[in-house]
Design a protein around this motif. Structure first.
Motif, PDB file in Angstrom:
ATOM      1  N   LEU A  19     -91.419  37.424-129.893  1.00 59.97           N
ATOM      2  CA  LEU A  19     -90.455  36.558-129.224  1.00 59.97           C
ATOM      3  C   LEU A  19     -89.030  36.973-129.571  1.00 59.97           C
ATOM      4  CD1 LEU A  19     -89.794  34.097-127.494  1.00 59.97           C
ATOM      5  CD2 LEU A  19     -90.047  32.682-129.536  1.00 59.97           C
ATOM      6  N   GLY A  25     -88.613  33.993-122.282  1.00 65.66           N
ATOM      7  CA  GLY A  25     -89.425  32.781-122.270  1.00 65.66           C
ATOM      8  C   GLY A  25     -88.574  31.597-121.866  1.00 65.66           C
ATOM      9  N   PHE A  86     -93.904  31.536-124.207  1.00 63.45           N
ATOM     10  CA  PHE A  86     -93.656  32.980-124.209  1.00 63.45           C
ATOM     11  C   PHE A  86     -94.985  33.715-124.238  1.00 63.45           C
ATOM     12  CE2 PHE A  86     -94.686  32.292-128.524  1.00 63.45           C
ATOM     13  CZ  PHE A  86     -94.874  33.500-129.176  1.00 63.45           C
TER      14      PHE A  86
END
Length: 262
Positions: A19, A25, A86
């Motif tokens: 991430l 995301g 995500f």
């Protein structure tokens, strides 16, 4: 101390790194207390809607509720919950691969007392894809940082034409002495703003609001799920009364909105 889970299990470094490295995301942030959340259905709607836009994938609302519920403290203490969607398998080279979104849920203690009034300065800046609450926060944080380095608390965004859109991580509204005025510029459709607009008993309208015409308002306020209704004391050189009775009435209206059971 923050608690972090991915798909209901303790977050592992590899997926967290994914991430951080890709930064692709979307998320929503909500305040939970005693197992209840104001506007829970709207937060779930946002996650489902944004997942279709960002990943072309569907989220299960029941699973979302279960993940949020599992993260809440057993004693019902107030917490700020962030649900980030995500896909740790996506990479810089093939972000167009079919996505299998996962849920990163973090919690932290909610502020014990409401924060003080904001002093903000305007900044000409447009978020990319403003209708989505996505994780691309660099531009927003930079505008907030620059404002703070210049002696303000935060940044209030405007279009190139000077029309106000939104705060760095909050919506804004104004009161002209007769009713609420909502800026009509491109902005994230905030859950707190939607709840307050639906519950407000008086007149309200949406119209263009320019940074150089704010002296027609008697009060200004910021809105987000973490703090509810927060007075704005000044925008650039225009001051507002942070103790105006209209703001107290708005806070009362918002606080009376019942939370939904998670």
């Amino acid at each position: 101390m923050a608690e972090i889970e991915i798909d209901g299990a303790p977050a592992d470094p590899a997926r967290l790194a994914a991430l951080g490295l890709l930064n692709y995301g979307h998320f929503t942030t909500l305040r939970a207390e005693a197992g209840r959340v104001r506007g829970l259905a709207l937060h779930l709607d946002r996650l489902v809607r944004d997942c279709r836009t960002v990943f072309a994938a569907e989220l299960d609302r029941a699973v979302l509720r279960q993940r949020i519920r599992a993260a809440l403290p057993a004693d019902g203490a107030p917490v700020i919950v962030r649900v980030t969607v995500f896909d740790p398998a996506l990479g810089l080279e093939r972000p167009g691969a079919p996505a299998v979104p996962q849920l990163l849920v973090t919690t932290r203690p909610a502020p014990a007392a409401p924060p003080g009034p904001l002093r903000v300065r305007t900044a000409a800046y447009r978020r990319e894809l403003p209708e989505v609450k996505h994780v691309g926060l660099f531009g927003l944080i930079r505008q907030r940082r620059l404002a703070q380095l210049d002696g303000y608390d935060d940044a209030l965004l405007t279009g190139l034409d000077g029309r106000i859109t939104e705060g760095a991580t909050w919506n804004i509204g104004f009161h002209d002495g007769h009713g609420l005025v909502w800026p009509d510029g491109e902005a994230l459709p905030g859950v707190t703003a939607a709840l307050l607009a639906a519950a407000h008993p008086g007149p309200q309208r949406r119209e263009p609001v320019r940074a150089d015409g704010l002296d027609r308002f008697v009060a200004a306020f910021a809105l987000n799920a973490g703090v509810g209704v927060r007075p704005v004391a000044a925008v650039d050189g225009t001051a507002f009364d942070p103790a105006h009775p209209a703001l107290a009435a708005l806070r009362t209206t918002y606080e009376r909105i019942a939370g939904e059971t998670v």
